[in-house]
Motif scaffolding. Sequence first.
Motif, PDB file in Angstrom:
ATOM      1  N   GLU A   1       0.817  -1.215   0.000  1.00  0.00           N
ATOM      2  CA  GLU A   1       0.000   0.000   0.000  1.00  0.00           C
ATOM      3  C   GLU A   1       0.850   1.265   0.000  1.00  0.00           C
ATOM      4  N   LEU A   2       0.438   2.205  -0.856  1.00  0.00           N
ATOM      5  CA  LEU A   2       1.123   3.491  -0.969  1.00  0.00           C
ATOM      6  C   LEU A   2       0.239   4.642  -0.501  1.00  0.00           C
ATOM      7  N   GLY A   3      -1.048   4.374  -0.353  1.00  0.00           N
ATOM      8  CA  GLY A   3      -1.992   5.412   0.037  1.00  0.00           C
ATOM      9  C   GLY A   3      -3.343   5.134  -0.584  1.00  0.00           C
ATOM     10  N   GLU A   4      -4.188   6.148  -0.611  1.00  0.00           N
ATOM     11  CA  GLU A   4      -5.507   5.994  -1.209  1.00  0.00           C
ATOM     12  C   GLU A   4      -5.836   7.234  -2.020  1.00  0.00           C
ATOM     13  N   MET A   5      -6.775   7.073  -2.941  1.00  0.00           N
ATOM     14  CA  MET A   5      -7.148   8.173  -3.832  1.00  0.00           C
ATOM     15  C   MET A   5      -8.585   7.945  -4.285  1.00  0.00           C
ATOM     16  N   GLU A   6      -9.261   9.030  -4.605  1.00  0.00           N
ATOM     17  CA  GLU A   6     -10.609   8.933  -5.152  1.00  0.00           C
ATOM     18  C   GLU A   6     -10.536   8.101  -6.438  1.00  0.00           C
ATOM     19  N   LYS A   7     -11.510   7.200  -6.609  1.00  0.00           N
ATOM     20  CA  LYS A   7     -11.474   6.210  -7.682  1.00  0.00           C
ATOM     21  C   LYS A   7     -11.308   6.831  -9.074  1.00  0.00           C
ATOM     22  N   ILE A   8     -12.106   7.808  -9.410  1.00  0.00           N
ATOM     23  CA  ILE A   8     -12.026   8.390 -10.755  1.00  0.00           C
ATOM     24  C   ILE A   8     -10.676   9.072 -10.971  1.00  0.00           C
ATOM     25  N   GLU A   9     -10.156   9.744  -9.960  1.00  0.00           N
ATOM     26  CA  GLU A   9      -8.849  10.393 -10.093  1.00  0.00           C
ATOM     27  C   GLU A   9      -7.751   9.365 -10.369  1.00  0.00           C
ATOM     28  N   ALA A  10      -7.796   8.229  -9.663  1.00  0.00           N
ATOM     29  CA  ALA A  10      -6.806   7.164  -9.889  1.00  0.00           C
ATOM     30  C   ALA A  10      -6.893   6.647 -11.321  1.00  0.00           C
ATOM     31  N   HIS A  11      -8.118   6.573 -11.864  1.00  0.00           N
ATOM     32  CA  HIS A  11      -8.293   6.111 -13.242  1.00  0.00           C
ATOM     33  C   HIS A  11      -7.892   7.186 -14.254  1.00  0.00           C
ATOM     34  N   GLU A  12      -8.079   8.435 -13.909  1.00  0.00           N
ATOM     35  CA  GLU A  12      -7.640   9.526 -14.795  1.00  0.00           C
ATOM     36  C   GLU A  12      -6.112   9.586 -14.874  1.00  0.00           C
ATOM     37  N   LYS A  13      -5.449   9.320 -13.743  1.00  0.00           N
ATOM     38  CA  LYS A  13      -3.986   9.388 -13.669  1.00  0.00           C
ATOM     39  C   LYS A  13      -3.311   8.059 -13.976  1.00  0.00           C
ATOM     40  N   ALA A  14      -4.099   7.017 -14.218  1.00  0.00           N
ATOM     41  CA  ALA A  14      -3.582   5.675 -14.544  1.00  0.00           C
ATOM     42  C   ALA A  14      -2.657   5.136 -13.464  1.00  0.00           C
ATOM     43  N   LEU A  15      -3.004   5.362 -12.194  1.00  0.00           N
ATOM     44  CA  LEU A  15      -2.173   4.895 -11.084  1.00  0.00           C
ATOM     45  C   LEU A  15      -2.540   3.467 -10.694  1.00  0.00           C
ATOM     46  N   LEU A  16      -1.529   2.678 -10.375  1.00  0.00           N
ATOM     47  CA  LEU A  16      -1.734   1.288  -9.990  1.00  0.00           C
ATOM     48  C   LEU A  16      -2.501   1.229  -8.667  1.00  0.00           C
ATOM     49  N   HIS A  17      -3.579   0.452  -8.665  1.00  0.00           N
ATOM     50  CA  HIS A  17      -4.399   0.315  -7.464  1.00  0.00           C
ATOM     51  C   HIS A  17      -4.895  -1.127  -7.335  1.00  0.00           C
ATOM     52  N   ARG A  18      -5.321  -1.479  -6.135  1.00  0.00           N
ATOM     53  CA  ARG A  18      -5.744  -2.846  -5.816  1.00  0.00           C
ATOM     54  C   ARG A  18      -7.156  -3.092  -6.346  1.00  0.00           C
ATOM     55  N   ALA A  19      -7.367  -4.293  -6.868  1.00  0.00           N
ATOM     56  CA  ALA A  19      -8.672  -4.670  -7.410  1.00  0.00           C
ATOM     57  C   ALA A  19      -8.959  -6.134  -7.087  1.00  0.00           C
ATOM     58  N   ILE A  20     -10.218  -6.508  -7.279  1.00  0.00           N
ATOM     59  CA  ILE A  20     -10.634  -7.909  -7.125  1.00  0.00           C
ATOM     60  C   ILE A  20     -11.458  -8.322  -8.337  1.00  0.00           C
ATOM     61  N   SER A  21     -11.336  -9.589  -8.708  1.00  0.00           N
ATOM     62  CA  SER A  21     -12.160 -10.189  -9.754  1.00  0.00           C
ATOM     63  C   SER A  21     -12.644 -11.537  -9.249  1.00  0.00           C
ATOM     64  N   VAL A  22     -13.937 -11.806  -9.424  1.00  0.00           N
ATOM     65  CA  VAL A  22     -14.529 -13.067  -8.972  1.00  0.00           C
ATOM     66  C   VAL A  22     -15.039 -13.836 -10.183  1.00  0.00           C
ATOM     67  N   PHE A  23     -14.668 -15.100 -10.253  1.00  0.00           N
ATOM     68  CA  PHE A  23     -15.127 -16.017 -11.292  1.00  0.00           C
ATOM     69  C   PHE A  23     -15.954 -17.093 -10.618  1.00  0.00           C
ATOM     70  N   ILE A  24     -17.175 -17.300 -11.107  1.00  0.00           N
ATOM     71  CA  ILE A  24     -18.096 -18.278 -10.529  1.00  0.00           C
ATOM     72  C   ILE A  24     -18.438 -19.329 -11.576  1.00  0.00           C
ATOM     73  N   PHE A  25     -18.468 -20.587 -11.134  1.00  0.00           N
ATOM     74  CA  PHE A  25     -18.831 -21.713 -11.992  1.00  0.00           C
ATOM     75  C   PHE A  25     -20.021 -22.435 -11.389  1.00  0.00           C
ATOM     76  N   ASN A  26     -20.848 -23.033 -12.254  1.00  0.00           N
ATOM     77  CA  ASN A  26     -21.911 -23.895 -11.747  1.00  0.00           C
ATOM     78  C   ASN A  26     -21.395 -25.331 -11.698  1.00  0.00           C
ATOM     79  N   GLN A  27     -22.244 -26.248 -11.247  1.00  0.00           N
ATOM     80  CA  GLN A  27     -21.818 -27.639 -11.103  1.00  0.00           C
ATOM     81  C   GLN A  27     -21.546 -28.323 -12.441  1.00  0.00           C
ATOM     82  N   LYS A  28     -22.012 -27.729 -13.548  1.00  0.00           N
ATOM     83  CA  LYS A  28     -21.727 -28.276 -14.880  1.00  0.00           C
ATOM     84  C   LYS A  28     -20.355 -27.824 -15.383  1.00  0.00           C
TER      85      LYS A  28
END
Length: 174
Positions: A13-40
């Motif tokens: 961690e380096l700090g925090e920033m408002e989400k849109i500002e981080a995207h405007e400045k292309a700064l590296l930030h932490r994210a999550i992605s979830v992949f869900i599967f069914n029983q098939k």
Amino acid sequence: MEKVILVNEHDEELGEMEKIEAHEKALLHRAISVFIFNQKGEMLLQQRALKKYHSGGLWTNACCSHPRPGEDVAAAATRRLKEELGFETAIQKQFTFTYKSPFENGLTEHEFDHVFIGTYDGAIHPNADEVKDFCYKSMHDIAFNLNNQSNKYTSWFKIAFPRIMEWWKVQPLN
């Protein structure tokens, strides 16, 4: 005002920033992605709501977001799955990856992404502010579509999918 956690290439961690500002400045930030599967063994895909600040209308994994400052990545993944698709299920972290993807609207996703995988076969109650549509598709159908209509998928999904495919190939459901 929603904030993201700024990180370095080691996810420190380096700090925090408002989400849109981080995207405007292309700064590296932490994210999550979830992949869900069914029983098939089919993957749950969501089509992002058209009014999303980028990638609206594109297909992607079950959910993607950012942990809040002070929030654990697993807790964020569970929270966002419930907020976007209206259900909870057990998920496990599988891997991380970093990517940078500029968009036509001037924003750039530059994320250190924590990827979680789970299974679920119950009811789905999507949040219309987040999700336009959803479906389960076979991994082979997704791979075919990515090869033939990649413009219909989010940039991060195209990066993560090959690693998810490798994971999926060794699962007992297949």
